[in-house]
Design an enzyme around this catalytic site. Structure first.
Site, short mmCIF file in Angstrom:
data_model
loop_
_atom_site.label_atom_id
_atom_site.label_comp_id
_atom_site.label_asym_id
_atom_site.label_seq_id
_atom_site.Cartn_x
_atom_site.Cartn_y
_atom_site.Cartn_z
N GLU A 149 -65.58 -87.26 -44.80
CA GLU A 149 -65.04 -86.62 -46.01
C GLU A 149 -66.04 -86.59 -47.15
O GLU A 149 -65.82 -87.20 -48.21
CB GLU A 149 -63.75 -87.32 -46.44
CG GLU A 149 -62.62 -87.15 -45.44
CD GLU A 149 -61.29 -87.72 -45.93
OE1 GLU A 149 -61.31 -88.59 -46.83
OE2 GLU A 149 -60.25 -87.30 -45.41
N GLU A 192 -57.82 -85.86 -38.64
CA GLU A 192 -56.99 -87.01 -39.00
C GLU A 192 -55.61 -86.52 -39.39
O GLU A 192 -55.47 -85.46 -40.00
CB GLU A 192 -57.56 -87.75 -40.22
CG GLU A 192 -58.88 -88.43 -40.03
CD GLU A 192 -59.33 -89.14 -41.32
OE1 GLU A 192 -58.49 -89.41 -42.20
OE2 GLU A 192 -60.54 -89.39 -41.45
C1 GAL Z 1 -58.85 -90.31 -45.03
C2 GAL Z 1 -60.11 -91.04 -44.60
C3 GAL Z 1 -59.81 -92.11 -43.58
C4 GAL Z 1 -58.64 -92.94 -44.02
C5 GAL Z 1 -57.47 -92.03 -44.27
C6 GAL Z 1 -56.21 -92.73 -44.65
O1 GAL Z 1 -59.03 -89.62 -46.22
O2 GAL Z 1 -61.03 -90.15 -44.06
O3 GAL Z 1 -60.95 -92.92 -43.40
O4 GAL Z 1 -58.98 -93.63 -45.18
O5 GAL Z 1 -57.80 -91.15 -45.30
O6 GAL Z 1 -55.18 -91.81 -44.83
#
Ligand code: GAL
Ligand code: ZN
Length: 669
Positions: A148, A303
């Site tokens: 990110e 994710e």
């Molecule tokens: C994202 C991040 C992850 C984790 C996740 C939690 O933004 O890339 O590493 O922190 O959020 O929701």
């Protein structure tokens, strides 16, 4: 290799190296849940290089081997998203300087300087080493660069890089002064060396500077990213690369950044059950479409959260069924993966309460684990969808640089311009009619579309007016809304009337723009002979319009401009152009686009009607189309009105969907 949708997510064995039994169990559970892919190494730097130059890759190798032996692929990350403490202590230049020109302390993540030669060198070394060691491993299918990307640094090194970048962009300082309109308030620069990044303690109101700084931050990030990739290639990596992007992220121009990688991926964390779930689903769907259109090809869901997202203000559990609905929705919009953050919940620190496939109980009979396993099984039946495309005759322009310029402009509504909401109204109207929608930027080609909508396109990139003209001339239908075509790429107002360069295409001219106080309402009333027959509310912004060649379809119902044109239609060349002068309520867009669809003979993805609360999408493969139908209501919904036909690949029947249930139907061409 057999086609399969990647299923799995972020996995952090480095947190559990002293618990081999847990690592063992994880593999067993992954197989049970149908997990076929994990992402490794995102925040592993201090485990990979605990002391400067002392590398420990053994544990990683063991993990990769074990995953591979169990049929699980690896997305391998570079660790640059968070650096070890030793590095920050020994080389403070790796830490960022904030806009106040203060260097921040070690901590958090994502706080490194993108210019620092030391940081770049350390990243180069470890990336090359990771590639040398793991690129030829058959488990490794993709490189995930950093995590990110985001943020900016105002250190002296970055200042110098900014000056050099400006010198390259403008050539001479006079040109920059003219572009930024620096004669205003006596802000004229004599040389590029005098320029500093925007700061709340200094220059913050020179819009040309602010805009170019944002562009520079994207370029710096892209440059850093490209070096990361170069280091991997130098180590022998041949796999494709990706970066994980974020929801509606306003700080980087993803349109530019995505050019540096092979595959776009993104992290989706919708806030469910706070409003109607279909609203959340549509909002998330627009982001999926935006991500897909960055490369106009399938993307990855990198994710998503299996249950409660602990950084939301209120971390609500997903209702039963929503895990699957969210995963299938990504695939419906063009994703070739459903990946979670995270597979095993961490035990301490700030994400210990973040949802995971395997929670602290360490059991496989939890509600979440069971739902994740069921989806794993379901996705296994959708492998043939991989490689199919989402096709659309309709596009909406939603442009980051336009947003930067418009939101930084000190214009008609500094409280809130509602750009995202304006785009959502158009997007929703089109999606509810059962259309796939491309969400594109100003740099995209318009050629393949029949209908293009550009809400609030305040800034025209160089030549965009000609793109509109050419598109309409050749028979396209273009809808432009209020507050469009106002400034050029340097945020200088166009002279001679707006929307710049296309007043003849739309058959009108904007003369002024009225801003309404929050809560204040005006009306759009149908003009005689208009295809629209209702009166609609409008808010926030109302353009005052003089009609030239065009035909007024609606006029204002109130204020001193009552009775003057608000919506204009014009025939131009082979095509049609519409100017919507005010921020109308949703109902207006619903009716307006229903008419345009008929007029242009643009048909829905399904033969019948899309019921309220249901989302429909489609992907086209070589020999078949795949229609996705998803119920985002917390109630059973009759779907016979959709008149679906074909073979069910996922789901139960074509008559009724239970709460949050999905259906995937394969239809012959
Ligand atoms: C994202 C991040 C992850 C984790 C996740 C939690 O933004 O890339 O590493 O922190 O959020 O929701
Ligand atoms: Zn810096």
């Amino acid at each position: 290799m057999e086609k399969r949708i990647l299923y799995g997510g972020d996995y952090n064995p480095e947190q559990w190296l002293d618990a081999p039994d847990i690592l063992e169990k994880d593999i067993q559970y992954m197989k049970e849940a149908g997990i076929n892919t994990v992402t490794l190494g995102i925040f592993s730097w201090s485990a990979l290089e605990p002391q400067e130059g002392e590398y420990q890759l053994q544990w990683m190798e063991e993990q990769i081997n074990r995953l591979y032996e169990n049929g699980i692929s690896v997305i391998m990350s570079t660790p640059s998203g968070a650096r070890p403490k030793w590095m920050a202590d020994k080389y403070p230049e790796v830490l960022r300087v904030n806009p106040d020109r203060q260097r921040i302390l070690f901590g958090g993540r994502h706080n490194h300087c993108y210019t620092s030669p030391v940081y770049r060198e350390k990243v180069r070394k470890i990336n090359t080493l990771l590639a040398e060691k793991f690129a030829s491993h058959p488990a490794v299918i993709l490189w995930h660069i950093s995590n990110e990307y985001g943020g900016e640094c105002h250190c002296p090194l970055c200042q110098k890089a900014f000056q050099d970048w400006l010198a390259e962009r403008y050539g001479d300082i006079e040109k920059l002064n003219k572009s930024w309109w620096t004669a205003f308030w006596s802000h004229t620069y004599r040389s590029f060396e005098e320029i500093e990044s925007p700061s709340p303690r200094g220059e913050s109101e020179l819009h040309g500077l602010t805009l170019d700084w944002k562009r520079f931050v994207t370029e710096r990030t892209a440059d850093f990213l490209e070096e990361e990739i170069k280091a991997l290639r130098a180590g022998g990596a041949k796999q494709p690369t990706t970066i994980n992007l974020m929801y509606d992220f306003p700080f980087l121009d993803y349109d530019r950044l995505s050019k540096s990688v092979d595959i776009v991926s993104w992290d989706s964390y919708p806030v469910w059950h706070k409003r109607e779930d279909i609203e959340t689903a549509l909002d998330n769907g627009m982001q999926h479409d935006y991500m897909r259109c960055l490369k106009k090809k399938p993307f990855l869901l990198m994710e998503s959260c299996p249950s409660a997202t602990n950084w939301h203000k209120i971390s609500k559990l997903k209702r039963p069924g929503v895990l699957a609905a969210a995963g299938i929705q990504a695939v419906a919009h063009g994703s070739e993966s459903v990946l979670y953050f995270q597979i095993r919940q961490s035990r301490g620190s700030s994400e210990k309460f973040h949802g995971a496939v395997i929670d602290h109980s360490g059991r496989d009979d939890t509600r979440v684990f069971k739902e994740a396993s069921a989806l794993g099984q379901g996705l296994a039946g959708l492998g043939e969808i991989v490689g199919s495309q989402v096709k659309s005759e309709v596009a909406m322009v939603y442009d980051t640089q336009n947003r930067w310029a418009m939101e930084g402009a000190m214009g008609p509504r500094n409280e809130d311009l509602h750009y995202h909401e304006a785009a959502m109204k158009t997007y929703k109207a089109l999606r509810k009619k059962g259309l796939n929608v491309d969400v594109i930027s100003e740099t995209s080609s318009l050629e393949e579309y029949r209908l293009v909508v550009a809400p609030m396109l305040y800034m025209f990139h160089d030549g965009f007016e000609e793109k509109i003209r050419g598109f309409v001339e050749k028979g396209g239908c273009f809808v432009l809304t209020y507050w469009s075509g106002i400034v050029d790429e340097e945020d200088r107002c166009f002279l001679g009337g707006t929307p710049y360069g296309v007043m003849d295409v739309f058959g009108m001219r904007r003369t002024e723009t009225d801003s309404l106080y929050t809560g204040e309402v005006n009306e759009l009333c149908p003009a005689a002979g208009s295809f629209l027959s209702k009166t609609y509310e409008c808010r926030n912004l109302c353009d005052l319009i003089t009609v030239e060649e065009g035909k007024a379809l609606m006029s204002y119902g109130k204020e001193f401009y009552q009775g003057t044109p608000a919506v204009v239609e014009n025939k131009y060349g082979e095509g049609l152009a519409y100017y919507v002068g005010a921020d109308a309520e949703q109902g207006f867009y619903d009716d307006f686009y229903a008419h345009l669809m008929k007029q242009l003979n643009i048909t829905s993805l399904v033969a019948g009607i899309v019921p309220e609360g249901v989302e429909v999408s489609a992907r086209s493969g070589d020999g078949a189309d795949y229609v996705f139908v998803q119920n985002f209501r917390n109630a059973a919904t009759d779907i016979r009105c959709m008149k679906l036909e074909g073979q069910i690949l996922y789901g139960r029947n074509m008559e009724e969907l239970l709460p949050y249930e999905s259906l995937v139907v394969k239809a012959g061409k």
